[in-house]
Scaffold this motif. Structure first.
Motif, mmCIF file in Angstrom:
data_model
loop_
_atom_site.group_PDB
_atom_site.id
_atom_site.type_symbol
_atom_site.label_atom_id
_atom_site.label_comp_id
_atom_site.label_asym_id
_atom_site.label_seq_id
_atom_site.Cartn_x
_atom_site.Cartn_y
_atom_site.Cartn_z
ATOM 1 N N GLU A 177 6.797 -45.372 157.285
ATOM 2 C CA GLU A 177 5.725 -44.383 157.999
ATOM 3 C C GLU A 177 6.201 -44.010 159.348
ATOM 4 O O GLU A 177 6.034 -44.915 160.083
ATOM 5 N N GLY A 178 6.581 -42.903 159.449
ATOM 6 C CA GLY A 178 6.933 -42.345 160.673
ATOM 7 C C GLY A 178 8.373 -43.094 160.827
ATOM 8 O O GLY A 178 9.436 -43.191 160.275
ATOM 9 N N THR A 179 8.406 -43.836 162.163
ATOM 10 C CA THR A 179 9.487 -44.715 162.672
ATOM 11 C C THR A 179 9.385 -46.010 162.207
ATOM 12 O O THR A 179 10.461 -46.856 162.373
ATOM 13 N N ARG A 180 8.305 -46.489 161.758
ATOM 14 C CA ARG A 180 8.066 -47.908 161.068
ATOM 15 C C ARG A 180 8.553 -48.100 159.744
ATOM 16 O O ARG A 180 8.154 -47.257 159.093
ATOM 17 N N ILE A 181 8.780 -49.145 159.336
ATOM 18 C CA ILE A 181 9.241 -49.540 158.088
ATOM 19 C C ILE A 181 8.156 -50.760 157.782
ATOM 20 O O ILE A 181 8.253 -51.539 158.446
ATOM 21 N N TYR A 182 7.640 -50.738 156.558
ATOM 22 C CA TYR A 182 6.465 -51.605 156.306
ATOM 23 C C TYR A 182 7.095 -52.346 155.122
ATOM 24 O O TYR A 182 7.867 -51.719 154.084
ATOM 25 N N TYR A 183 7.137 -53.728 155.034
ATOM 26 C CA TYR A 183 7.526 -54.500 153.995
ATOM 27 C C TYR A 183 6.405 -55.213 153.198
ATOM 28 O O TYR A 183 5.312 -55.576 153.793
ATOM 29 N N ARG A 184 6.641 -55.416 151.859
ATOM 30 C CA ARG A 184 5.664 -55.875 150.904
ATOM 31 C C ARG A 184 6.632 -56.780 150.071
ATOM 32 O O ARG A 184 7.583 -56.475 149.857
ATOM 33 N N ALA A 185 5.828 -57.728 149.534
ATOM 34 C CA ALA A 185 6.727 -58.687 148.314
ATOM 35 C C ALA A 185 6.612 -57.970 147.155
ATOM 36 O O ALA A 185 5.667 -57.249 146.856
ATOM 37 N N ALA A 186 7.631 -58.142 146.333
ATOM 38 C CA ALA A 186 7.724 -57.593 144.968
ATOM 39 C C ALA A 186 6.563 -58.138 144.033
ATOM 40 O O ALA A 186 6.183 -59.226 144.444
ATOM 41 N N GLN A 187 5.937 -57.590 142.784
ATOM 42 C CA GLN A 187 4.950 -57.975 142.370
ATOM 43 C C GLN A 187 5.098 -59.496 141.604
ATOM 44 O O GLN A 187 4.246 -60.315 141.990
ATOM 45 N N GLN A 188 6.300 -60.033 141.576
ATOM 46 C CA GLN A 188 6.522 -61.215 140.736
ATOM 47 C C GLN A 188 6.723 -62.234 141.692
ATOM 48 O O GLN A 188 6.813 -63.545 141.184
ATOM 49 N N VAL A 189 6.670 -62.128 143.177
ATOM 50 C CA VAL A 189 6.885 -63.032 143.938
ATOM 51 C C VAL A 189 5.786 -64.093 144.148
ATOM 52 O O VAL A 189 6.021 -65.369 144.282
ATOM 53 N N ARG A 190 4.606 -63.411 144.183
ATOM 54 C CA ARG A 190 3.585 -64.558 144.371
ATOM 55 C C ARG A 190 3.738 -65.699 143.046
ATOM 56 O O ARG A 190 3.525 -66.949 143.369
ATOM 57 N N GLY A 191 4.003 -65.405 141.922
ATOM 58 C CA GLY A 191 4.210 -66.245 140.710
ATOM 59 C C GLY A 191 5.448 -67.192 141.086
ATOM 60 O O GLY A 191 5.336 -68.470 140.850
ATOM 61 N N LEU A 192 6.539 -66.746 141.829
ATOM 62 C CA LEU A 192 7.733 -67.375 142.021
ATOM 63 C C LEU A 192 7.209 -68.485 142.932
ATOM 64 O O LEU A 192 7.488 -69.669 142.836
ATOM 65 N N LEU A 193 6.472 -68.283 144.210
ATOM 66 C CA LEU A 193 6.139 -69.294 145.102
ATOM 67 C C LEU A 193 5.299 -70.023 144.370
ATOM 68 O O LEU A 193 5.232 -71.495 144.664
ATOM 69 N N GLU A 194 4.297 -69.922 143.675
ATOM 70 C CA GLU A 194 3.436 -70.746 143.013
ATOM 71 C C GLU A 194 4.219 -71.898 142.122
ATOM 72 O O GLU A 194 4.018 -73.004 142.241
#
Length: 137
Positions: A74-91
């Motif tokens: 978004e403009g000069t910034r890069i935003y990160y998010r976890a892939a969909q399956q990550v929450r299950g992996l952490l659990e």
């Protein structure tokens, strides 16, 4: 619920090991934890870790290579998010860790059945500032 036994797949095993290696670092685990809750820029993630932006970017690159993190610009910034399956992996990781601690006779009393049920992991709740050594010129 029965367990399905799959034939050995070397490529799938290599991919799974790459994912586990990516998560095996405490900083990367904390990044995934934060990103499973919300999308954040690298500067906010670096502040959360108490690390430099460059070091945080390296961690994010490893997570992205393992398919655990997605990004958008978004403009000069890069935003990160976890892939969909990550929450299950952490659990699942939390459930396995708690079961292992209980099997060793350790106490996990008061620990939630799932770490993702908490607002933040215990390690992230404590903000640790790393001090650089003073160098004399």
């Amino acid at each position: 619920m029965g367990t399905q036994v799959l034939s050995w797949d070397g490529e799938a095993a290599d991919r799974a090991v790459a994912v586990l290696k990516a998560v095996a670092d405490p900083s990367r685990y904390r990044l995934l934890w934060a990103l499973s809750r919300q999308e954040l820029p690298v500067s906010a993630l670096a502040e959360m870790l108490g690390a430099h932006v460059a070091a945080t970017s390296q961690h994010l690159a490893k997570l992205r290579a393992a398919g655990l993190v997605e990004s958008r610009r978004e403009g000069t910034r890069i935003y990160y998010r976890a892939a969909q399956q990550v929450r299950g992996l952490l659990e699942e990781a939390t459930l396995v860790a708690n079961a292992a601690a209980e099997a060793k006779g350790g106490s996990v009393e008061g620990a939630p059945r799932s770490a993702v049920a908490q607002e933040q992991p215990a390690a992230a709740a404590r903000r640790v500032r790393v001090r650089r050594p003073v160098t004399e010129h």
